[in-house]
Write a protein that holds these residues in place. Structure first.
Motif, mmCIF file in Angstrom:
data_model
loop_
_atom_site.group_PDB
_atom_site.id
_atom_site.type_symbol
_atom_site.label_atom_id
_atom_site.label_comp_id
_atom_site.label_asym_id
_atom_site.label_seq_id
_atom_site.Cartn_x
_atom_site.Cartn_y
_atom_site.Cartn_z
ATOM 1 N N LEU A 111 0.828 -1.208 0.000
ATOM 2 C CA LEU A 111 0.000 0.000 0.000
ATOM 3 C C LEU A 111 0.858 1.252 0.000
ATOM 4 N N ARG A 112 1.937 1.226 0.757
ATOM 5 C CA ARG A 112 2.826 2.393 0.796
ATOM 6 C C ARG A 112 3.347 2.731 -0.594
ATOM 7 N N ASP A 113 3.719 1.706 -1.379
ATOM 8 C CA ASP A 113 4.214 1.954 -2.733
ATOM 9 C C ASP A 113 3.160 2.643 -3.585
ATOM 10 N N GLN A 114 1.910 2.227 -3.451
ATOM 11 C CA GLN A 114 0.845 2.844 -4.241
ATOM 12 C C GLN A 114 0.533 4.260 -3.769
ATOM 13 N N LEU A 115 0.607 4.491 -2.475
ATOM 14 C CA LEU A 115 0.417 5.852 -1.966
ATOM 15 C C LEU A 115 1.537 6.764 -2.456
ATOM 16 N N ALA A 116 2.763 6.252 -2.460
ATOM 17 C CA ALA A 116 3.891 7.041 -2.953
ATOM 18 C C ALA A 116 3.729 7.338 -4.441
ATOM 19 N N HIS A 117 3.228 6.351 -5.192
ATOM 20 C CA HIS A 117 2.978 6.557 -6.622
ATOM 21 C C HIS A 117 1.919 7.633 -6.831
ATOM 22 N N PHE A 118 0.863 7.593 -6.040
ATOM 23 C CA PHE A 118 -0.193 8.599 -6.112
ATOM 24 C C PHE A 118 0.377 9.994 -5.856
ATOM 25 N N SER A 120 3.468 11.013 -6.111
ATOM 26 C CA SER A 120 4.404 11.383 -7.167
ATOM 27 C C SER A 120 3.678 11.867 -8.415
ATOM 28 N N LEU A 121 2.597 11.197 -8.784
ATOM 29 C CA LEU A 121 1.818 11.613 -9.951
ATOM 30 C C LEU A 121 1.286 13.026 -9.787
ATOM 31 N N ALA A 134 6.228 13.167 -23.658
ATOM 32 C CA ALA A 134 7.084 12.485 -22.685
ATOM 33 C C ALA A 134 6.503 12.580 -21.277
ATOM 34 N N ASP A 135 5.918 13.752 -20.954
ATOM 35 C CA ASP A 135 5.300 13.925 -19.639
ATOM 36 C C ASP A 135 4.092 12.998 -19.490
ATOM 37 N N VAL A 136 3.282 12.933 -20.538
ATOM 38 C CA VAL A 136 2.099 12.082 -20.500
ATOM 39 C C VAL A 136 2.499 10.609 -20.393
ATOM 40 N N ASP A 137 3.551 10.217 -21.120
ATOM 41 C CA ASP A 137 4.021 8.831 -21.047
ATOM 42 C C ASP A 137 4.442 8.469 -19.630
ATOM 43 N N GLN A 138 5.101 9.396 -18.936
ATOM 44 C CA GLN A 138 5.517 9.140 -17.557
ATOM 45 C C GLN A 138 4.321 8.985 -16.641
ATOM 46 N N VAL A 139 3.320 9.834 -16.816
ATOM 47 C CA VAL A 139 2.132 9.778 -15.962
ATOM 48 C C VAL A 139 1.375 8.472 -16.161
#
Length: 237
Positions: A111-118, A120-121, A134-139
């Motif tokens: 869960l922590r990894d997904q919260l960190a991903h959220f 970061s996005l 490139a920005d859209v690809d990263q998102v």
């Protein structure tokens, strides 16, 4: 910035555990806890959380129905947390635009990894005035659209046939086995199942099986000998 999370789960103990996970994650706090779909919709409307951790199996309605209502009426991100493993539920969640789908039981790290991903996005999007490809690809986590660089003298067609440019060390060493010319041992071979070769003309050669092949060269029936000026396929025992 603190991200506020609504935890939705019909099981009181599970909701408590997940709330504890959220509370111990830096940059996040629990905005509320709901145990029914109707309560979840009321709390989202009242509390305006940044993120909803949404169970699928709720006593009054499906979490997928909650998701559909949220998409029609609220501006909030959703991560599904559920024991549901059927493909149709996964597909429905994906179509509903969830950020991720966590299958119970999961530990804090998941869960922590997904919260960190959220986080970061949202940080990345907040920094953008406008988004390039490139920005859209990263998102969206898309594959890079640029083509891999080939050694000088190689074209995609000749590379596919395993040919080498004039004067380059190495060469074709067997059917379905390619050498990446002029690479260092720290570089990765982009061809699944290929051999990775390092070294320079006249110098020692290091050879390793690409991890994508799923096998170890030492356990195979072939090996390579020679130096950077020329390589030879040697049958194993």
């Amino acid at each position: 910035m603190v991200n506020r999370v609504l935890v939705v789960d019909d099981d009181f103990m599970v909701a408590k555990v997940h709330s504890g996970y959220v509370a111990r994650t830096e940059g996040f706090e629990v905005a509320g806890v709901a145990h029914t779909g109707a309560d979840a919709l009321r709390q989202v409307a009242a509390l305006k959380p940044d993120l909803v951790l949404l169970d699928v199996y709720l006593p009054d309605m499906s979490g997928i129905d909650v998701l559909k209502s949220l998409r029609a009426n609220e501006d909030v991100d959703v991560i599904v947390i559920t024991a549901a493993t059927d493909v149709e539920t996964v597909r429905s969640a994906m179509r509903g635009g969830v950020l991720h789908y966590l299958i119970k039981p999961f530990d804090y790290d998941a869960l922590r990894d997904q919260l960190a991903h959220f986080a970061s996005l949202h940080e990345r999007l907040d920094r953008l005035g406008s988004a390039g490809q490139a920005d859209v690809d990263q998102v969206f986590g898309a594959r890079p659209t640029s083509k891999p660089l080939l050694p000088k003298g190689l074209t995609p067609e000749t590379a596919a046939r395993g040919e080498r440019p004039e004067g380059a060390p190495g060469g074709v060493v067997g059917v379905g086995v390619r050498v990446v010319h002029g690479c260092r041992t720290s570089q990765r071979t982009p061809v699944p199942g290929a051999l990775r070769v390092g070294g320079t003309r006249g110098g020692p050669v290091a050879v390793r099986r690409n991890r994508a092949a799923g096998t170890d060269l030492r356990a195979g029936a072939r090996s390579l000998s020679g130096d950077g000026a020329g390589l030879k396929l040697v049958p194993g025992a």
